[in-house]
Design a protein around this motif. Sequence first.
Motif, mmCIF file in Angstrom:
data_model
loop_
_atom_site.group_PDB
_atom_site.id
_atom_site.type_symbol
_atom_site.label_atom_id
_atom_site.label_comp_id
_atom_site.label_asym_id
_atom_site.label_seq_id
_atom_site.Cartn_x
_atom_site.Cartn_y
_atom_site.Cartn_z
ATOM 1 N N GLY A 96 34.491 43.021 32.659
ATOM 2 C CA GLY A 96 34.093 41.646 32.851
ATOM 3 C C GLY A 96 35.010 41.192 34.300
ATOM 4 N N VAL A 146 31.897 37.829 29.774
ATOM 5 C CA VAL A 146 32.239 38.941 29.107
ATOM 6 C C VAL A 146 33.669 38.989 29.114
ATOM 7 C CG1 VAL A 146 32.237 41.386 29.335
ATOM 8 C CG2 VAL A 146 30.073 40.287 29.565
ATOM 9 N N TRP A 147 34.287 38.734 30.077
ATOM 10 C CA TRP A 147 35.837 38.676 30.215
ATOM 11 C C TRP A 147 36.369 37.844 28.934
ATOM 12 C CZ3 TRP A 147 39.355 34.516 31.187
ATOM 13 C CH2 TRP A 147 40.737 34.730 31.187
ATOM 14 N N GLY A 181 29.997 37.908 34.552
ATOM 15 C CA GLY A 181 31.385 38.818 34.487
ATOM 16 C C GLY A 181 32.597 38.040 33.736
#
Length: 551
Positions: A169, A219-220, A216
């Motif tokens: 991510g 998700v991180w 991203g």
Amino acid sequence: MSVDSAAGSAQRAVRRLITYLLLFALVVIAAVGLSGLLERLLESGTELATADVAGLARSLAFALVGGPLAALLWWVVWRRLGDETERASVGWGLYVTAAYVLSLILALSNLLSTLATLIGGQSLQWRSSLATGLVWAAVWVWHRWMWRHPRKRPLDLAEAPTVLGSYIGLVIGVSGAITALSLLLDVAIRGALTTGTLGKPWWISALQSLVWAAGGGLVWWWHWKHDGGRMLRGGLASVGLIAVGVLGAGVLTLGGAGVTVFVLLRLAFDRTEPMDRLLEPLAAAVAAAAIGSLVWVYHRGLARESSEAIRQGSRLVTSGVALVAAASGIGVIVNAALALAVTPFVGTGPRTLLLGGISSLLVGGPVWWLTWKPLDRTSAVTAGPGVSGTWQGARRVYLIVVFGLSAVVAVVTLLVIGFRIFEFFLADVSGGSLVESIRAPLGLLVATGLVAGYHFAVWRRERAVPAAEAPARKRTIGHVVLVTGTDPAPLHRVIEEATGAGVTVWRRADGGAGPAADAGRLARELEGVVAARVLVTVGPDGRIDVIPLLG
């Protein structure tokens, strides 16, 4: 262990390996088939049959043959996972990690590509990416459920999906953020007319990049905060922190800063090209340096809050990245200086090359100086046992690696220079200059020679200091018996550095494998102990007991 039990253990390991490899392949095959079928449904409504009969047949075979086989094999595997030895096997952990990571990458990239395509409009490609993204998202959810299952989740590599998901991510989010910021800066620097791509307004491209950055980043955050990736230390988590957060972000930051300085130097001393072309790389370079520096500072802060090994590893990696930038700048400067010396009139090529070398040296040199601190010899050889000894060992390994790589590059460069010299004198060619033919490898040779010579001298000096101080150390322990179920090498080194005593390693009969013992704590426990023999035991929970013995 008897021969029969060893053979049985090997058979079980091979059986697990084949089973999980087959399960992984069948899951991928079934997902590809379902993606193809769903794509055709989205493109043609309720009709699957199209002109591509072969593609339809492949999708049907993958889905209707591979899918049931995958489900059957998974059911067999799932039943066996009630046994703790199965859950503790490396194969189960590797399978879950590999399937989790693959499905996450494919689901995330395809779903974000769908959103970006819809924002751009005038394209039907979103149907294909949406079908693939939805199927792999379902695979990801399925494997996430297995990974988090309270009774059947893998015991080995249990933290790998969290770590890998975090950095996947992060990489996607940083890439999208850099692209979006570079587009905005390009508009501010050069104007909106120069940033359209194939007739597409600049703001559409920026919005598409923001979609990737947001996806991203989500998700991180999910893996880093929600799943607790930030709290993980040791093993893969430490490697990811150093490799991605420090090394990757450092390269990104220094690279962007170097290009930025290069453009500014060209604006001041080398305006030989149109202004629009001179400014073309500036926006992307500033964006890379800005976003990269944020990631770099954040992860270096995490490294400073971690163990001594991670802290010093971060420092060495940063020093190495800056050293490469500075050495490259020196080599390019020598190359450009030789070009200017043999050119009757100062040309635009050598001047641009010279400015490129200067910019690389201006960026890499200060960072290397502040990180490595070449004038601070007290930090290089720190007296005291335990952690400082580990740091000295890592530092010396770094010095040997840098010296060795520089020596290899120098030897190869010498061969290239020799080849160019012989070619120049043996070839019957009029015109040209020997210096012109060897200036590029000669510049590289000078840079690598300086690097190799400096690091070899530092290694020799630091190696001599402990040898000179060793006789002054008072030895209070005669011999140490170390009892542990984990890798004894780190503790063995700490004991030798802290006490100078000989070490005998006994492995626990009950295994006792657990978290690695804290080497720094062991060094502190050994301080002040006076005995002819000392017993050091490491428990399954990492607990250390230091027991002086009589006789």
